[in-house]
Design an enzyme around this catalytic site. Structure first.
Site, PDB file in Angstrom:
ATOM      1  N   SER A  76      -9.483  -9.471  19.888  1.00  0.00           N
ATOM      2  CA  SER A  76      -8.379  -9.650  20.824  1.00  0.00           C
ATOM      3  C   SER A  76      -8.908  -9.996  22.214  1.00  0.00           C
ATOM      4  O   SER A  76      -8.323 -10.793  22.936  1.00  0.00           O
ATOM      5  CB  SER A  76      -7.521  -8.388  20.875  1.00  0.00           C
ATOM      6  OG  SER A  76      -6.936  -8.176  19.613  1.00  0.00           O
ATOM      7  N   SER A 103     -12.122  -7.513  13.440  1.00  0.00           N
ATOM      8  CA  SER A 103     -11.310  -6.357  13.759  1.00  0.00           C
ATOM      9  C   SER A 103     -11.353  -6.117  15.252  1.00  0.00           C
ATOM     10  O   SER A 103     -12.098  -6.771  15.986  1.00  0.00           O
ATOM     11  CB  SER A 103     -11.810  -5.142  12.989  1.00  0.00           C
ATOM     12  OG  SER A 103     -13.113  -4.856  13.411  1.00  0.00           O
ATOM     13  N   SER A 153      14.122   1.359 -21.350  1.00  0.00           N
ATOM     14  CA  SER A 153      14.087   0.177 -20.469  1.00  0.00           C
ATOM     15  C   SER A 153      14.457   0.545 -19.027  1.00  0.00           C
ATOM     16  O   SER A 153      15.516   0.192 -18.545  1.00  0.00           O
ATOM     17  CB  SER A 153      14.966  -0.952 -21.000  1.00  0.00           C
ATOM     18  OG  SER A 153      16.218  -0.502 -21.462  1.00  0.00           O
ATOM     19  N   SER A 183      15.410   9.115 -21.741  1.00  0.00           N
ATOM     20  CA  SER A 183      15.018   9.688 -23.029  1.00  0.00           C
ATOM     21  C   SER A 183      15.968  10.844 -23.330  1.00  0.00           C
ATOM     22  O   SER A 183      16.240  11.665 -22.453  1.00  0.00           O
ATOM     23  CB  SER A 183      13.574  10.189 -22.942  1.00  0.00           C
ATOM     24  OG  SER A 183      13.217  10.840 -24.139  1.00  0.00           O
ATOM     25  N   ASP A 224     -24.627  -8.983  24.511  1.00  0.00           N
ATOM     26  CA  ASP A 224     -25.216  -8.115  25.544  1.00  0.00           C
ATOM     27  C   ASP A 224     -25.787  -6.834  24.932  1.00  0.00           C
ATOM     28  O   ASP A 224     -26.753  -6.262  25.428  1.00  0.00           O
ATOM     29  CB  ASP A 224     -24.181  -7.791  26.634  1.00  0.00           C
ATOM     30  CG  ASP A 224     -22.866  -7.287  26.066  1.00  0.00           C
ATOM     31  OD1 ASP A 224     -22.531  -7.671  24.909  1.00  0.00           O
ATOM     32  OD2 ASP A 224     -22.164  -6.526  26.750  1.00  0.00           O
TER      33      ASP A 224
END
Lengths: 309, 630
Positions: free
Chosen positions: B37, B31, B541, B469, B167
């Site tokens: 990065s 991360s 359905s 319904s 470090d």
């Protein structure tokens, strides 16, 4: 069966072999999965590499799609000559898109603001041609190393029905399994050169002896210096500013576009080896020569969202 | 075709040296907090892969968004999209490029948080190696185990364990050793063959490209040295079987018929015997055709066109294999699936499966178990959500050729595509064929559907009623049946309540159970249509995908979708069974229209607007439609 001259087996595949095989695979997948693909032919070096790969992908058949050139009317004369020579040599089907109405209305690269000029003379005619011909896939020469927003763009990059890109709704691309399925009205831009760098392009041009527009090689050309950039005066439509004088200088181009908007660089590199050596020594990336990109931060991302290639 | 003469400027160039650099693709997992990065930025910077203008842009961006004061914040270099830059996280896979004289590298830079499992799977799918980052001060975290599990699942065997921020632990060897030992255990449990641990300080560039003075106890390679020494892709391993999926059949004229594809494993010579799957027919390779002339040998990683010694009707999707070691063919498979879509995976829902160059219909028949990627423990699951990983069984519409992923990545990998959204919804790796696959064959019976239809003097078909319904589906379907029977037609109604009491007694009302219920109804209806009946089904359905599945089970002219269109407020006002009231009170959950969606049909064959037609009028219209087709 033609006489066969078998080539000796390569001991191992180098990176250019891998990139070539990947690009050919992408071309073939697109042709197999899309209804009506088109090759966006910009005549530049990346487009020339892509043309070469398309010839390889379908040999001995010719590339089974047309080639679309968006002509702004301000292309270098050398580019048009090169385009026509390639079309004739390979029996390609060429479609030229041009926004004649805007040109007639006086839109030009000198007085029209650059973003507006780009939209009217490049983006709009491209979108119109794609819609008119019903193309559902368009091959482009974009590379991920060109610009930051491209680094995350997919090889199959989807556009909605108004040709816009949504960077947040990209399809995951795993292995070499491309999903090219489209809804009606959608289209896909396909980038076979996604994983190539500028250096790969040049090395491949050298290895494969791919013909290029002569503007990539240094020669004495009529040049005007404007805002610190060198503009080559390609025809008599040049609009001079007060005090500007044409001088002959030895220059070449790293990228090609509309001639009044393309900056040349002073160079002695007249052969491909010299050009490659000079580019590798230089630490300015190639887009720096494109005036269009300097307009605003994240400009490319914005243009793509609008539908620019 | 005439080839143009080379450009004179090009022709003058001396040939390239014999040894071209090769290519290594790797993924970095970790991360932002781990300094991922920063590490990649540092690698690009030191390998001179950053042009001056991009560095200048980096300086400007660092001042605006950076977290490192005036020093360049390498993390910003890698965050491509402006939305991400503003959020300060990396939400997508970014590809980076750099090279040394020996090797070209493609880096898939992937975000590390749990919600980005799919991005990591994407990056790992093409990687030869993974760099897994660990923060030395924090040690192994649950996410480290997850990263290792995902890269292993995707077939990456070599891991560089980059222990960053040394470090912060005083550059001590002991701290490094403890992390390495802990990771060894993870690697062993996952079967990761090769682990190269390296202690680093990415921000200072120590042990990235150059060694630093602070860790003299470390005698191993720097990160770049390890990347240069790693074995590249395993595709052209010696002894690997020949595999090439046919992408495109090249037929420029009557004389030439070539099969174009990318060789993904092994090698091939003219004269080799090959077996074409799934048909199983054999042929000999006649030529290996390329634009640069025929080849006497082609290897994994090359795109070629093969011709065979006899008329062979291979087509796109077929897998060309070495005849002595062909792939497996099956229509039921076991696989591990990574779910990539926001819409959850429902067993029984029809998807498209793409493997190699073959695309076929597929359903997940069973989720064996979901894998908790942090503990690697199996958990029971019925459905899969975004970023879930599970072992599943799949049933395919057609038999496909494949290899177990462990044996060959590119013939054992597949994606699942959502049929309606077209999204790439899942990615899977095949483990094995399921036994029953080879043994069930459809009986070809002499008495056919046409025979039975003729005896009944009618066109068997399925009238699929759909709607909310209380819309009036059952009422109208019953009227239609009475009228058809009066006209001498043979019919049968499958009604929602009846099915729920018997065939689907074991199912509830979750989305997954609804999908399974509809699948059962559709299969039963199909058998009844086959038996020569006019079948009427009355189910809510609610999902387009399931109605589509029912439609796909039948012949195109056998499926009639009848949309009973009653607005929700009207149905709710009628509330014949008192269900809406209960749903509103929260006594019933997953009630369509209230807390579960209804996706109306886009192009139903019959559209009944019950605010304009009475039940009787509606039934008349439907009967007229049926009679016109009988």
């Amino acid at each position: 069966m033609p006489p066969v001259a078998l080539r000796p087996a390569a001991p191992r595949l180098g990176h250019l072999d891998r990139l070539e095989a990947e690009a050919i695979h992408i071309f073939r997948e697109t042709v197999a999965e899309c209804r009506n693909p088109v090759f966006l032919y910009s005549i530049g070096k990346d487009s020339s590499v892509m043309l070469h790969l398309a010839l390889k992908a379908f040999h001995p058949a010719p590339p089974p799609f047309p080639f679309l050139h968006v002509a702004s009317g301000w292309d270098f004369a050398d580019m048009i000559r090169h385009r026509d020579a390639m079309v004739a040599a390979h029996g390609l089907t060429l479609i030229v898109a041009h926004n004649a109405e805007a040109a007639a209305a006086g839109v030009n690269p000198f007085t029209t603001p650059t973003p507006e000029y780009t939209r009217l003379m490049l983006t709009e005619p491209l979108k119109r041609a794609l819609s008119e011909h019903g193309f559902d896939a368009a091959f482009g020469g974009g590379r991920r190393d060109e610009e930051r927003s491209r680094a995350k763009e997919r090889i199959f990059s989807f556009r909605n029905s108004s040709h816009a890109w949504n960077p947040k709704a990209q399809r995951p691309e795993l292995w070499n399994l491309y999903n090219a399925r489209l809804h009606k009205g959608e289209s896909v831009r396909v980038f076979p050169l996604s994983n190539w760098t500028e250096r790969d392009i040049w090395e491949y041009i050298r290895r494969e002896r791919i013909p290029l527009v002569p503007l990539y090689f240094a020669a004495e050309r009529p040049v005007v210096e404007r805002d610190g950039l060198l503009i080559v005066v390609d025809d008599d439509r040049m609009q001079f500013r007060p005090g500007e004088v044409v001088v002959r200088r030895k220059v070449r181009f790293r990228t090609l576009g509309c001639w009044p908007l393309s900056a040349a660089m002073p160079s002695e590199a007249a052969t491909l080896d010299d050009v490659i050596a000079e580019n590798l020594a230089s630490d300015v990336s190639e887009r720096a020569g494109r005036i269009i990109d300097h307009d605003q931060a994240a400009s490319m991302e914005r243009k793509k969202v609008e539908g620019y290639f | 075709m005439a080839r143009p003469s080379p450009d004179p400027a090009v022709a003058a160039v001396a040939p390239l040296p014999d040894v071209e650099p090769d290519l290594l693709r790797f993924i970095t997992c970790g991360s932002v907090d781990d300094g991922k990065s920063t590490l990649i930025g540092r690698l690009l910077y030191e390998c001179r892969a950053l042009p001056a203008d991009q560095l200048a842009a980096l300086d400007a961006d660092s001042r605006r968004w950076g977290t490192t004061g005036d020093a360049p914040d390498f993390a910003l270099l890698l965050d491509g999209l402006s939305a991400e830059r503003e959020q300060g996280i990396t939400i997508d896979v970014a590809y980076r490029f750099f090279s040394t004289p020996r090797r070209r590298f493609i880096v898939a830079d992937c975000p590390g948080h749990e919600q980005y499992t799919r991005n990591m799977a994407t990056g790992a799918s093409t990687a030869d190696l993974a760099v897994i980052l660990v923060d030395a001060a924090k040690g192994l975290l649950p996410q480290t185990r997850r990263h290792a599990a995902i890269v292993r699942l995707l077939g990456v065997r070599h891991v560089i364990l980059a222990v960053n921020k040394m470090d912060l632990v005083g550059h001590r060897e002991g701290a490094f050793d403890r992390i390495v030992e802990a990771f060894d255990e993870v690697a062993r449990s996952l079967g990761l063959d090769r682990v190269t641990p390296i202690p680093l300080v990415a921000r200072a560039g120590e042990n990235v490209v150059h060694r630093g003075p602070s860790m003299p106890w470390y005698g191993g390679p720097t990160l770049l040295e390890a990347l240069e020494a790693a074995e590249p892709s395993d595709v052209d391993r010696p002894g690997a079987p020949f595999r090439m999926a046919v992408q495109w059949v090249n037929r420029p004229n009557a004389e030439f018929r070539g099969f174009a594809g990318l060789i993904v494993s092994g090698h091939v010579h003219p004269g080799d015997r090959v077996r074409i799957l799934p048909s199983g027919r054999e042929a000999r390779v006649e030529r290996i055709v390329t634009y640069d002339g025929d080849l006497e040998r082609a290897v994994a990683g090359q795109s070629v066109t093969l011709t065979f010694d006899r008329e062979e009707d291979a087509s796109r999707g077929d897998l060309v294999c070495g005849a002595t070691d062909p792939a497996v063919v099956a229509d039921r498979i076991e696989a591990t699936l990574v779910w990539l879509d926001e819409a959850e995976m429902l067993p029984g829902r029809p998807y498209l499966l793409k493997i190699g160059t073959r695309t076929t219909g597929a359903i997940v028949t069973e989720v064996r178990h979901r894998i908790d990627v942090e503990t690697l423990k199996p958990h029971p699951a019925k459905t899969l959500a975004l970023n879930d990983i599970a072992v599943v069984e799949l049933s395919l519409d057609q038999a496909v050729a494949f290899d177990p992923y462990e044996k060959c990545r590119l013939t054992g990998a597949f994606i699942l595509i959502d049929r309606l959204s077209n999204a790439t919804a899942g990615a899977g790796v095949v483990h094995q064929a399921l036994r029953r696959a080879q043994n069930i064959h459809w009986q070809a019976l002499d008495v056919t559907k046409a025979t039975r239809a003729a005896m009944n003097n009618q066109k068997p078909q399925l009238l699929w009623f759909t709607g909310l319904s209380g819309a009036g589906k059952s009422t109208i379907a019953n009227l239609v049946e009475k009228k058809l029977v009066a006209l001498g037609k043979r019919t049968y109604i499958l009604d929602g309540d009846n099915i729920r009491h018997g065939l689907s007694r074991d199912l509830g009302f979750s989305d997954a159970d609804r999908v399974e219920n509809i699948r059962r109804v559709a299969e039963v209806a199909k058998l009844m249509v086959d038996a020569g009946l006019i079948v009427l089904t009355a189910f809510i359905s609610p999902f387009r995908a399931e109605r589509r599945m029912a439609r796909d089970l039948l012949e195109p002219d056998e499926f009639v979708e009848v949309f009973i269109d009653t607005p929700l407020e009207v149905a709710e006002r009628r509330d014949v069974k008192g269900l809406y009231a209960k749903a509103r009170r929260g006594e019933i959950r997953n009630f369509t229209g209230i807390d579960s969606p209804y996706e109306p049909p886009e192009n139903p064959e019959i559209h009944i607007d019950t605010t304009k037609l009475s039940a009787e009028e509606a039934a008349e219209r439907i009967v007229a439609y049926v009679l016109a087709r009988c």
